[in-house]
Structure formats: structure tokens, C-alpha cells
Design a protein around this motif. Structure first.
Motif, PDB file in Angstrom:
ATOM      1  N   UNK A 102       5.127 -20.600 -13.834  1.00 25.63           N
ATOM      2  CA  UNK A 102       3.988 -20.008 -13.143  1.00 25.63           C
ATOM      3  C   UNK A 102       3.870 -18.520 -13.460  1.00 25.63           C
ATOM      4  N   UNK A 103       2.669 -18.061 -13.717  1.00 25.01           N
ATOM      5  CA  UNK A 103       2.450 -16.647 -13.997  1.00 25.01           C
ATOM      6  C   UNK A 103       2.802 -15.809 -12.774  1.00 25.01           C
ATOM      7  N   UNK A 104       3.352 -14.626 -13.014  1.00 29.61           N
ATOM      8  CA  UNK A 104       3.702 -13.739 -11.919  1.00 29.61           C
ATOM      9  C   UNK A 104       2.435 -13.199 -11.259  1.00 29.61           C
ATOM     10  N   UNK A 105       2.471 -13.003  -9.948  1.00 31.88           N
ATOM     11  CA  UNK A 105       1.361 -12.306  -9.300  1.00 31.88           C
ATOM     12  C   UNK A 105       1.363 -10.844  -9.742  1.00 31.88           C
ATOM     13  N   UNK A 106       0.200 -10.237  -9.904  1.00 30.10           N
ATOM     14  CA  UNK A 106       0.154  -8.834 -10.343  1.00 30.10           C
ATOM     15  C   UNK A 106       0.719  -7.891  -9.296  1.00 30.10           C
ATOM     16  N   UNK A 107       1.145  -6.732  -9.746  1.00 25.72           N
ATOM     17  CA  UNK A 107       1.650  -5.712  -8.825  1.00 25.72           C
ATOM     18  C   UNK A 107       0.535  -5.269  -7.892  1.00 25.72           C
ATOM     19  N   UNK A 108       0.779  -5.347  -6.614  1.00 26.35           N
ATOM     20  CA  UNK A 108      -0.240  -5.003  -5.627  1.00 26.35           C
ATOM     21  C   UNK A 108      -0.002  -3.603  -5.072  1.00 26.35           C
ATOM     22  N   UNK A 109      -1.022  -3.082  -4.407  1.00 25.58           N
ATOM     23  CA  UNK A 109      -0.870  -1.784  -3.768  1.00 25.58           C
ATOM     24  C   UNK A 109       0.155  -1.855  -2.651  1.00 25.58           C
ATOM     25  N   UNK A 110       0.223  -2.998  -1.978  1.00 21.43           N
ATOM     26  CA  UNK A 110       1.216  -3.171  -0.911  1.00 21.43           C
ATOM     27  C   UNK A 110       2.630  -3.085  -1.466  1.00 21.43           C
ATOM     28  N   UNK A 111       2.865  -3.698  -2.631  1.00 21.85           N
ATOM     29  CA  UNK A 111       4.183  -3.602  -3.261  1.00 21.85           C
ATOM     30  C   UNK A 111       4.487  -2.163  -3.636  1.00 21.85           C
ATOM     31  N   UNK A 112       3.519  -1.470  -4.213  1.00 26.28           N
ATOM     32  CA  UNK A 112       3.719  -0.074  -4.610  1.00 26.28           C
ATOM     33  C   UNK A 112       4.044   0.807  -3.411  1.00 26.28           C
ATOM     34  N   UNK A 113       3.336   0.584  -2.318  1.00 27.52           N
ATOM     35  CA  UNK A 113       3.567   1.395  -1.117  1.00 27.52           C
ATOM     36  C   UNK A 113       4.915   1.087  -0.484  1.00 27.52           C
ATOM     37  N   UNK A 114       5.394  -0.149  -0.620  1.00 25.78           N
ATOM     38  CA  UNK A 114       6.666  -0.518  -0.001  1.00 25.78           C
ATOM     39  C   UNK A 114       7.861   0.124  -0.702  1.00 25.78           C
ATOM     40  N   UNK A 115       7.710   0.461  -1.985  1.00 20.62           N
ATOM     41  CA  UNK A 115       8.816   1.082  -2.734  1.00 20.62           C
ATOM     42  C   UNK A 115       8.497   2.525  -3.121  1.00 20.62           C
ATOM     43  N   UNK A 116       7.299   3.008  -2.756  1.00 26.96           N
ATOM     44  CA  UNK A 116       6.860   4.378  -3.046  1.00 26.96           C
ATOM     45  C   UNK A 116       6.900   4.657  -4.549  1.00 26.96           C
ATOM     46  N   UNK A 117       6.405   3.681  -5.305  1.00 21.14           N
ATOM     47  CA  UNK A 117       6.343   3.805  -6.756  1.00 21.14           C
ATOM     48  C   UNK A 117       4.953   3.435  -7.237  1.00 21.14           C
ATOM     49  N   UNK A 118       4.618   3.882  -8.440  1.00 26.13           N
ATOM     50  CA  UNK A 118       3.308   3.650  -9.020  1.00 26.13           C
ATOM     51  C   UNK A 118       3.132   2.185  -9.397  1.00 26.13           C
ATOM     52  N   UNK A 119       1.980   1.602  -9.077  1.00 24.50           N
ATOM     53  CA  UNK A 119       1.744   0.188  -9.355  1.00 24.50           C
ATOM     54  C   UNK A 119       1.695  -0.108 -10.851  1.00 24.50           C
ATOM     55  N   UNK A 120       1.262   0.870 -11.653  1.00 27.15           N
ATOM     56  CA  UNK A 120       1.228   0.676 -13.103  1.00 27.15           C
ATOM     57  C   UNK A 120       2.639   0.498 -13.652  1.00 27.15           C
ATOM     58  N   UNK A 121       3.575   1.312 -13.178  1.00 28.27           N
ATOM     59  CA  UNK A 121       4.969   1.181 -13.609  1.00 28.27           C
ATOM     60  C   UNK A 121       5.546  -0.145 -13.136  1.00 28.27           C
ATOM     61  N   UNK A 122       5.251  -0.545 -11.915  1.00 31.22           N
ATOM     62  CA  UNK A 122       5.750  -1.811 -11.382  1.00 31.22           C
ATOM     63  C   UNK A 122       5.211  -2.994 -12.184  1.00 31.22           C
ATOM     64  N   UNK A 123       3.930  -2.930 -12.558  1.00 33.20           N
ATOM     65  CA  UNK A 123       3.351  -4.007 -13.358  1.00 33.20           C
ATOM     66  C   UNK A 123       4.052  -4.121 -14.703  1.00 33.20           C
ATOM     67  N   UNK A 124       4.418  -2.985 -15.274  1.00 37.06           N
ATOM     68  CA  UNK A 124       5.148  -2.978 -16.546  1.00 37.06           C
ATOM     69  C   UNK A 124       6.483  -3.698 -16.411  1.00 37.06           C
ATOM     70  N   UNK A 125       7.163  -3.476 -15.296  1.00 33.79           N
ATOM     71  CA  UNK A 125       8.460  -4.137 -15.085  1.00 33.79           C
ATOM     72  C   UNK A 125       8.284  -5.634 -14.826  1.00 33.79           C
ATOM     73  N   UNK A 126       7.244  -6.005 -14.091  1.00 28.20           N
ATOM     74  CA  UNK A 126       6.974  -7.428 -13.874  1.00 28.20           C
ATOM     75  C   UNK A 126       6.685  -8.136 -15.196  1.00 28.20           C
ATOM     76  N   UNK A 127       5.921  -7.483 -16.055  1.00 30.48           N
ATOM     77  CA  UNK A 127       5.646  -8.055 -17.376  1.00 30.48           C
ATOM     78  C   UNK A 127       6.935  -8.228 -18.174  1.00 30.48           C
ATOM     79  N   UNK A 128       7.827  -7.243 -18.057  1.00 28.12           N
ATOM     80  CA  UNK A 128       9.093  -7.299 -18.783  1.00 28.12           C
ATOM     81  C   UNK A 128       9.961  -8.459 -18.288  1.00 28.12           C
ATOM     82  N   UNK A 129      10.063  -8.613 -16.968  1.00 26.76           N
ATOM     83  CA  UNK A 129      10.863  -9.705 -16.398  1.00 26.76           C
ATOM     84  C   UNK A 129      10.284 -11.054 -16.793  1.00 26.76           C
ATOM     85  N   UNK A 130       8.954 -11.173 -16.747  1.00 24.89           N
ATOM     86  CA  UNK A 130       8.306 -12.436 -17.089  1.00 24.89           C
ATOM     87  C   UNK A 130       8.558 -12.802 -18.549  1.00 24.89           C
TER      88      UNK A 130
END
Length: 403
Positions: A102-130
């Protein structure tokens, strides 16, 4: 068709009458109803899968007799629609079992706010893990590696039921991690040995039973264990997931094992304990490494954002930047989590306590055997005096420029 959009939350049964009948027939297996039909059905499916060891299809024996109750003419109107949907689901599951996870859900603003990190960087890591399926988050202490790993795992899996965390240590072994014989006492009080599954084998079994879900295993402090001893022949499967191999405790030639495509591994590694360069080449080749460093993004902005979110004085961010500037080894610089109390605020005297009992002992260990005045170089009073002096200089220069 709702199942095709939200397969993690409900079963493949579309008819409301059917769904209510299924809940009524199987609710005893999970106890009492929560009042939420979809939640109850999901719990029922998981319980039945654990019990049978295979996917659950409510339209075939032995399940269909339990909820349709023979003829049950009130529950026949939607049969054709249910069968068509179930056929679609079967095809989807077959595709998943053949490697189409199953494709990963995209990085959301809620995820970014929960870790205080940029959503663009988080999306990059999700792509890497996938893409890579296993990564290691590494960096100095306090950079939030474990916290981020758990947040990413929950986001990828969509449910805590599909995640697990283990922590490696020097005495951890293959038998602890995957499978081994353990002493057990029989009902007669005799001591015997049984083959017991470890956390990796358990989550692998679940991932194989449920190919439509993503599973994530978080390995905390991965570098503190003897990795060759812990992983054994599993090293091979991390790279060649579609190749079956015999395991250390395989019973016969037909007892083979495959690492499923829908299992993802996220490790964490503290560089103050052991450098990446000391990891063997086999491990480094099978994992991608993501650095989390206090002086680099996205970690550099975590504390300022956290302080702003909680409407706190920005001084802790300035203190952290200054103390890190004085540490001569980047692998020993401090992460922001030291100055992020779980309460979301600093109680009276708490900053002094953090510095005296957390920060200075860590830096004393770093400079063990060296002639360094820890209090003078890293003490809270020394840092504050320096920051006050710098602020005064900036004001003086600003006034001179205006004049």
C-alpha cells in the motif's frame, strides 16, 4: 466502494444490514461493542485473523453460516454487490501478497506540527522509507530520533496495532529478536524448552497474514547490539525480500522464510555511543542513513518552533546554540529535547535542574581525562553572561548605526 478508499478502517462488506449482522454474530470474540460499527468490525477481523492465521472472508465458510443463519431471507438483497466487492478485495490482496504494498499516506500538516519539522523534509523521508524499506535515524543525544521514528511508524501504518518497538543492547541475541528455544515450566513443574517467537517473527507473521496493511518495526539504539549476532541470516532478507531461505531453527527443507514487502524497519542510532563508520559494510549497505543533527535542519528549528508554539521565552534556544558552539566534537553536541519538558513549560528552577543534572554530567563524561573547567565553559551562569554581553554589543552597534 468505501472499503477501497479506507481499507484500514472497515471490512470489505458494504451492506449496512450485513455489517450489523456480522457484528452481532462475532462480537463475543472481542467483548463488548464500542458503539462504533467500523471499529467493532476491524477488531473482529483482527481477532479472527489472529485465531485462524489467514485472511477473513465473511462470504465463505466457516464465517458465512455464523452470521447469515441458514436461509435468513432478510439478508439477500445485496448478495451480488457484496460478491463483486469481495472479488475486487481478493484481487487487491493477491497483488499485495505479490509485492504491491500500500502506498504511504503523504506527510500531513498535523504530522509536521507534531514533530515541529517541515512537511517537505518529512515527505522526503517517507519516500525514502517506502523505496528502501529500512532506514536508520542517527545523530547526537537529544535530537528526537526515537520520537520521530515512532511518529513516522504510526503515520505509515495508520494504526498502533501494526507497529512495534524493540531496543537493542549488548546482551540482545538472535533468539531474543527473531526466534529461539526458551525454558518453560510444564503443568507438572518440569523444566522443558519451547521454540518461542521474538518481536521480528511476530510482526512478520502479522504482515504476511495481512498484506493489505503496512507494518513498521522500530529498533531503538540499533548500534548498541551485536548486529551480526542479532540478525544472522536475516541480513540476506533485508536486501532480497522475495527470496525464501532456511532459518537457523528451520525444521526441514520445506520450512523456508520470506521477509514480506509490507514490513518496514526504522532504526535509531546515537552517534555519541558509536560512529556509523564502525558499523559493518553489510549493515550500511542494507540501510539508508538519515542524519539528525542539532546544527542542521530540520532539527535546528525544532526548539525555536516548540518555544513559539508554547509561547515561551526564546532564551533556551539561544543557550542550546551557544553550548553547542563550545563543544568541540559535533557527535557530542546536544539536541533540543533536553530543553523541551513534557509539560510544555519550564517550572521555577527547572532550567537550572536540567543544566546541573542532565547537561553538565553529559559534557563531563565527554571531557573525561581532559583538563577542562566544565562549569566555566558550559555552566548556565557562564552562558547567560556571554549571551547578555553579546546582546549589549548588538544594541550598542545598532545605536551607533542609527546615529
Amino acid at each position: 466502494m468505501v472499503y477501497l478508499v479506507h481499507p484500514l478502517q472497515i471490512t470489505s462488506v458494504a451492506s449496512l444490514d450485513y455489517r450489523e449482522a456480522i457484528r452481532a454474530a462475532f462480537i463475543g470474540g472481542i467483548g463488548e461493542s464500542t458503539g462504533d460499527l467500523d471499529h467493532d468490525l476491524l477488531s473482529i477481523v483482527l481477532q479472527l485473523q489472529d485465531k485462524s492465521g489467514e485472511a477473513v472472508n465473511f462470504h465463505i465458510p466457516p464465517y458465512v453460516e455464523a452470521w447469515k443463519g441458514g436461509q435468513n431471507t432478510e439478508l439477500v438483497a445485496d448478495d451480488e454487490e457484496e460478491k463483486n466487492l469481495d472479488q475486487t478485495t481478493t484481487v487487491q490482496n493477491r497483488e499485495h501478497s505479490q509485492g504491491a504494498t500500500r502506498s504511504f499516506p503523504p506527510a500531513t500538516q498535523a504530522l509536521a506540527e507534531s514533530v515541529f519539522m517541515d512537511s517537505t523534509w518529512l515527505q522526503k523521508q517517507l519516500n525514502l522509507i517506502e523505496r528502501r524499506r529500512q532506514i536508520i535515524l542517527f545523530g547526537p543525544p537529544g535530537t528526537g530520533k526515537t520520537y520521530l521514528a515512532l511518529k513516522l511508524a504510526a503515520h505509515i501504518a495508520g494504526n498502533d496495532s501494526y507497529t512495534e518497538i524493540v531496543q537493542f543492547h549488548p546482551s540482545y541475541s538472535y533468539e531474543d529478536f527473531f526466534q529461539g528455544y526458551r525454558p518453560v515450566t510444564t503443568s507438572l513443574g518440569n523444566l522443558t524448552y519451547e521454540l518461542k517467537d521474538g518481536p521480528l517473527r511476530r510482526i512478520v507473521d502479522q504482515a504476511i497474514k495481512n498484506p493489505e496493511y503496512n507494518y513498521v518495526l522500530v529498533i531503538d539504539e540499533i548500534n548498541r547490539g551485536n548486529l551480526a549476532k542479532i540478525f544472522g541470516e536475516l541480513y540476506f532478507l533485508l536486501e532480497y525480500r522475495d527470496q525464501p531461505i532456511k532459518l537457523q531453527y528451520s525444521k526441514d527443507d520445506e520450512d523456508t522464510f520470506v521477509m514480506p514487502e509490507n514490513l518496514f524497519l526504522i532504526g535509531t542510532m546515537n552517534t555519541s555511543d558509536r560512529s556509523i563508520a564502525l558499523l559493518d559494510a553489510a549493515m550500511r549497505r542494507r540501510f539508508s542513513f538519515v542524519e539528525l543533527h542539532p546544527e542542521k535542519q530540520p532539527v535546528k528549528s525544532v526548539l525555536p518552533q516548540w518555544l513559539e508554539h508554547h509561547q515561551l521565552d526564546p532564551e533556551p534556544a539561544a543557550l542550546l546554540a551557544e553550548v553547542n558552539a563550545r563543544i568541540n566534537n559535533p557527535d557530542f553536541q546536544l539536541g533540543p529535547s533536553y530543553l523541551m519538558p513534557k509539560s510544555g513549560t519550564f517550572l521555577a528552577g527547572q532550567m537550572q535542574e536540567i543544566w546541573e543534572y542532565d547537561v553538565l554530567p553529559l559534557l563531563s563524561e565527554h571531557h573525561f581525562g581532559e583538563e577542562v573547567d566544565i562549569e566555566e565553559k558550559y555552566g548556565l551562569a557562564s552562558l547567560r553572561a556571554h549571551l547578555k554581553k553579546e546582546a549589549a554589543v548588538r544594541i550598542e552597534n545598532s545605536n551607533a548605526a542609527d546615529g
